[in-house]
Enzyme design. Sequence first.
Site, mmCIF file in Angstrom:
data_model
loop_
_atom_site.group_PDB
_atom_site.id
_atom_site.type_symbol
_atom_site.label_atom_id
_atom_site.label_comp_id
_atom_site.label_asym_id
_atom_site.label_seq_id
_atom_site.Cartn_x
_atom_site.Cartn_y
_atom_site.Cartn_z
ATOM 1 N N GLU A 25 0.846 -1.204 0.000
ATOM 2 C CA GLU A 25 0.000 0.000 0.000
ATOM 3 C C GLU A 25 0.871 1.241 0.000
ATOM 4 O OE1 GLU A 25 -4.091 -1.656 2.081
ATOM 5 O OE2 GLU A 25 -2.715 -0.532 3.320
ATOM 6 N N HIS A 83 -9.515 9.308 2.529
ATOM 7 C CA HIS A 83 -9.031 8.218 1.680
ATOM 8 C C HIS A 83 -9.199 8.666 0.234
ATOM 9 C CE1 HIS A 83 -8.350 4.332 -0.093
ATOM 10 N NE2 HIS A 83 -8.056 3.838 1.100
ATOM 11 N N ARG A 88 -1.208 8.917 1.528
ATOM 12 C CA ARG A 88 -2.593 9.302 1.230
ATOM 13 C C ARG A 88 -2.868 10.786 1.158
ATOM 14 N NH1 ARG A 88 -5.772 5.032 4.842
ATOM 15 N NH2 ARG A 88 -5.028 3.339 3.554
ATOM 16 N N HIS A 112 -12.015 9.399 6.173
ATOM 17 C CA HIS A 112 -11.737 7.973 6.392
ATOM 18 C C HIS A 112 -11.268 7.662 7.794
ATOM 19 C CE1 HIS A 112 -10.550 3.941 5.258
ATOM 20 N NE2 HIS A 112 -9.288 4.161 5.584
ATOM 21 N N ARG A 147 -1.612 9.186 8.843
ATOM 22 C CA ARG A 147 -1.417 7.761 9.132
ATOM 23 C C ARG A 147 -0.932 7.001 7.902
ATOM 24 N NH1 ARG A 147 -4.846 3.072 8.570
ATOM 25 N NH2 ARG A 147 -6.467 4.435 7.735
#
Length: 578
Positions: free
Chosen positions: A149, A283, A330, A391, A426
């Site tokens: 990811e 997100h 992100r 998110h 995060r």
Amino acid sequence: MLYISNQTGNFEKSPSRLEGLFVFRCSLHFHKSEFHTETDVLVLGSGSAGLFFALSTAEQTGLRVLIVTKKERSESNTNYAQGGIASVIAEGDTLESHVQDTLIAGAGLCHEDAVRVLVQEGPQRIQDLVTIGARFTRTKSGSLDLGREGGHSTNRIVHARDYTGRELERALLHAVQEHPRITILENHFAVELLTDHQRKAGAGWDGRGSRAERLSCYGAYILDEATGKVTICRAHSAVMLATGGVGQAYLHTTNPVIATGDGIAMAYRAGAKIGNMEFIQFHPTSLYAPEAHSFLISEAVRGAGGILLNQAGERFMTRYDPARKELAPRDIVARAIDAELKRRGDAYVYLDVSHLNGSAIRDEFPSIYERCKELGIDITKEPIPVVPAAHYSCGGVAASLDGTTNIDRLYVAGESSMTGVHGANRLASNSLLESLVWAKRAAEHLSNRLRHEKAKPVKITLKEWDESGTENAEEWIYISHDHTEVQQLMWDYVGIVRSNYRLERALRRMKLIRKEIEDYYRKTKVTVPLLELRNIAEVALLIVRSALRRKESRGLHYTTDYPKTDDRHWRHDTIIGQ
Ligand code: FAD
Ligand code: SIN
């Protein structure tokens, strides 16, 4: 050891609703079906943090644990997690590499000690899950299959195809349900934490307390959703706050409806310190389907080779982050999409996997494939329309490395907490890991504390829930209207790109809305929609106030008035509360 009685000193005073009331300490006979108003350890929430804490605590302390959860037991953010759980497992991967990836994503605000704890204890927590029966996807040779990811420099995401959260909930719930000392109470809503503020005068307590005194938590007021009654649930040893995130403060979110920030709002009202609420993670790729409830398209899809295209078919990430492209952290990808949408006036961009092997995509992402197909999109043949959506909350109740808070006997873990792990942004798949690591550490802390506790018995009397002068809610339209107004306001003014003007406007309006809600709350019998609205407004204000304080851009907080990061003045957490 602490003894708590109700105001009459009679544990079993029994209004009719409490028939069959059961007091753990007073009976050797325990039946899961009985109604509880007392326990040793009270856990609020049945997601990964609450369930894993309950299991670890019951094992390590031998105490009885009551889990109170506001809906059906599996309903949680955890249940919808797709990508997986980050952990250093692969040969060639190193703890240091996971630490560095986390620190880079966190944009200078992570607490390095917390990150090192997370990363070091991660592999053991994955092993714990395997031991209790979690069925993760494996390679042909039988080792754990590791996905990729954004922001991770290698493959390290343990997953169960694209329904990791569902599998995690299944395994944890199974273990919890089998455990003789754990009980789950569904459809019960934690309304407020019980601290010294709710103590009655007597036994060395003047009924007021002073701000200088350290508060303790003794349980919570709990609403039984079936009867509408609020009663005291006392916790003899500790309360764990594991009520999850705040996504429902925004109009568009990947979170299910339970994510109304109840725990953070309750803790704030009780006097807990709340940190870093400005860092709301959007997100990048939520399915764009205006007629349907929002649905996440996992970052693992980009990890598998998915690319982002604008509606002109251009791969725009090459312009925003040429090195990492779609696998940049992100905050960068979400801002790039936002900029692209504004630049072109489009409503969505595309995530495209049609160039990849179709059967591999169907196999790896069965839930995503099916959900898109239901909406008429065959992802193996055509691109998926996506937009960013709220998110994850990087902020929450400020917690130590052991999950303790500034209120004695109150622990916090999971998305309700701010442990310092995530900093200003995060790293993908670090949150399930954090919830497990902190749940375990909090259980260990509690167990050690009880072993060494020599406190003299204190008799605490607590005020019963008082609903005198309240009436049944009649104007439901008022609640739903306010709910939508808060969500719209937060989406428009406190979203991916912020400015002083927008934040100040949001602050003025939110204060007004909060006041109206408080007035209504004071004269109305409580219901779940009303309590959730009150909590959403509380956390929305915390987000706005935190965002206004930070006069720089960093990680997930981007403001056009201070577009640069200012390490000299702002490399610290934003703390609100006592
Ligand atoms: P939750 O799992 O949300 O549990 C909170 C619990 O508290 C629920 O049971 C809820 O009903 C209960 N509750 C709330 N308020 C009250 C109240 N007032 N009274 C009683 N009970 C209450 N993270 C990753 O690391 N990897 C991923 O792949 C990933 N994918 C995600 C996908 C989606 C769609 C979403 C929404 C999130 C994802 N996340 C992922 C984030 C991660 O799922 C959450 O941060 C994590 O599950 C939080 O766990 P938790 O136990 O703290 O809270
Ligand atoms: C995802 O699958 O993209 C979600 C992962 C996460 O939120 O960590």
